[in-house]
Design a protein around this motif. Structure first.
Motif, mmCIF file in Angstrom:
data_model
loop_
_atom_site.group_PDB
_atom_site.id
_atom_site.type_symbol
_atom_site.label_atom_id
_atom_site.label_comp_id
_atom_site.label_asym_id
_atom_site.label_seq_id
_atom_site.Cartn_x
_atom_site.Cartn_y
_atom_site.Cartn_z
ATOM 1 N N GLN A 77 -39.300 -77.354 -33.689
ATOM 2 C CA GLN A 77 -38.528 -77.201 -32.456
ATOM 3 C C GLN A 77 -38.001 -75.789 -32.249
ATOM 4 O O GLN A 77 -38.082 -74.944 -33.146
ATOM 5 C CB GLN A 77 -37.346 -78.173 -32.483
ATOM 6 N N HIS B 12 -34.697 -73.691 -29.764
ATOM 7 C CA HIS B 12 -33.579 -73.844 -28.830
ATOM 8 C C HIS B 12 -33.489 -72.624 -27.914
ATOM 9 O O HIS B 12 -33.740 -71.500 -28.361
ATOM 10 C CB HIS B 12 -32.250 -73.977 -29.584
ATOM 11 N N LYS C 255 -28.283 -72.570 -28.055
ATOM 12 C CA LYS C 255 -27.950 -73.143 -29.353
ATOM 13 C C LYS C 255 -28.350 -72.218 -30.491
ATOM 14 O O LYS C 255 -29.438 -72.336 -31.062
ATOM 15 C CB LYS C 255 -28.620 -74.515 -29.484
ATOM 16 N N GLU D 166 -27.550 -71.508 -34.303
ATOM 17 C CA GLU D 166 -27.029 -72.433 -35.309
ATOM 18 C C GLU D 166 -27.118 -71.835 -36.702
ATOM 19 O O GLU D 166 -27.981 -70.999 -36.978
ATOM 20 C CB GLU D 166 -27.782 -73.777 -35.248
ATOM 21 N N HIS E 120 -38.375 -73.611 -35.748
ATOM 22 C CA HIS E 120 -37.900 -74.109 -37.040
ATOM 23 C C HIS E 120 -38.129 -75.602 -37.186
ATOM 24 O O HIS E 120 -38.306 -76.315 -36.194
ATOM 25 C CB HIS E 120 -36.416 -73.787 -37.239
HETATM 26 ZN ZN LIG Z 1 -32.582 -76.950 -34.391
#
Ligand SMILES: [Zn+2]
Length: 326
Positions: free
Chosen positions: A102, A104, A119, A121, A179
């Motif tokens: 995925q 973001h 996002k 993170e 990731h």
């Molecule tokens: Zn993620």
């Protein structure tokens, strides 16, 4: 409701049940759910998709976003003024299976197309199985055509960096970085308050209704960073014995959040400031936290919020915790 004085609060998480979740959060850490499988617990969250709940004091049972409205936005501190809500989200993630590959979006893209924040993170590995790993970034420069081709023939993982995981590791995932978190991990994730994930590949898995989860390939390719990921920038070597014995480590300080790890043997004093709330997330051990004339006991994976303002916070116990603030 008349608002009472600001005090430290304990939070109860919003619980999620994705297909890749495990049983540790319920069985080992005593999180409440009707389902055996818990994938994520949103411990500190005012996000509409899963606000956490106040678990102590006068407002016990109130959703955290409602609590902010009652107490006033100033409990979050001056650095939160430019956001309408709590700008971060803290969660635990338990993976019994691999998460999708995925990416973001950043704030600009997410605000425009998803009415949500971007996002960024950071992951802190609370626990993991010995052979666990995750994928982070491309291992070479790649074209969008090649990414599409590899999604369709199922070979996308071959061009990602496979990173072995160890307990205590921390990895910052900037928006746009492809990731995938592997199985066998318990991670504490500190992220912007956002629920936007674009899935590129989901191992052709089917859920309990016999359906594949949707992919979002076009949007993913809009936001993805196609350059080779500089793997040296992540913390990928097991710490030495000397490093392991360090009782303090700054994991990150960026425009979105600051995260510090403390490991204490008996007691420590910390100080609150006016510019930001402080969240304490316990990742190992047990003890008690004192602040604003109140004492609350904790065990591993408990999460607290101390409102912004000058305050003394005392933590007593043998434990490891993350101190998160803006
Ligand atoms: Zn993620």
């Amino acid at each position: 409701m008349k608002k009472s004085k600001k005090s430290i609060i304990k939070l109860e998480p919003s619980v999620k049940e994705h297909i890749w979740g495990g049983t540790k959060l319920k069985e080992k850490y005593d999180k409440k759910s009707n389902n055996k499988i818990i994938s994520e617990t949103w411990e500190l969250s005012a996000h509409k998709d899963g606000p956490s709940i106040i678990a102590s004091g006068k407002y016990k049972g109130v959703k955290f976003n409602e609590y902010i409205s009652i107490m006033g936005h100033e409990i979050l501190g001056s650095k939160s003024e430019r956001y309408t809500d709590l700008p971060i989200l803290i969660k635990f993630i338990d993976t019994a299976d691999d998460l999708s590959v995925q990416v973001h979006p950043d704030d600009e893209y997410a605000l425009k197309y998803e009415k949500d924040y971007g996002k960024n993170e950071i992951w802190y590995v609370v626990d993991c199985e010995s052979d666990s790993y995750l994928y982070c970034g491309f291992s070479k420069d790649i074209s969008k055509d090649e990414i599409r081709q590899r999604i369709s023939d199922g070979t996308l993982l071959e061009v990602l960096n496979k990173v072995p995981v160890f307990k205590g590791q921390n990895i910052f995932i900037k928006t746009g970085t492809v990731h995938a978190i592997g199985k066998g991990l318990l991670i504490c994730e500190i992220q912007q308050s956002s629920n936007v994930t674009y899935r590129l590949f989901d191992y052709n898995r089917i859920d309990k209704n016999g359906e594949k989860r949707p992919l979002h390939i076009d949007k993913a390719l809009d936001v993805i960073d196609c350059k080779k990921f500089e793997i040296d920038q992540i913390n990928k070597d097991e710490p030495t014995t000397a490093e392991k014995s360090l009782d303090y480590q700054k994991l990150i300080e960026c425009e979105y959040f600051s995260v510090e790890r403390y490991s204490i043997q008996d007691h420590i004093e910390l100080y609150g400031k006016k510019d930001s709330f402080i969240s304490i997330v316990v990742t190992e051990g047990e003890g008690s936290i004192y602040a604003e004339g109140e004492k609350l006991d904790f065990k591993s994976t408990d999460c607290f919020l101390i409102p912004a303002g000058e305050s003394k916070i005392e933590i007593i116990g043998k434990c490891t915790f993350l101190k998160v603030h803006l």
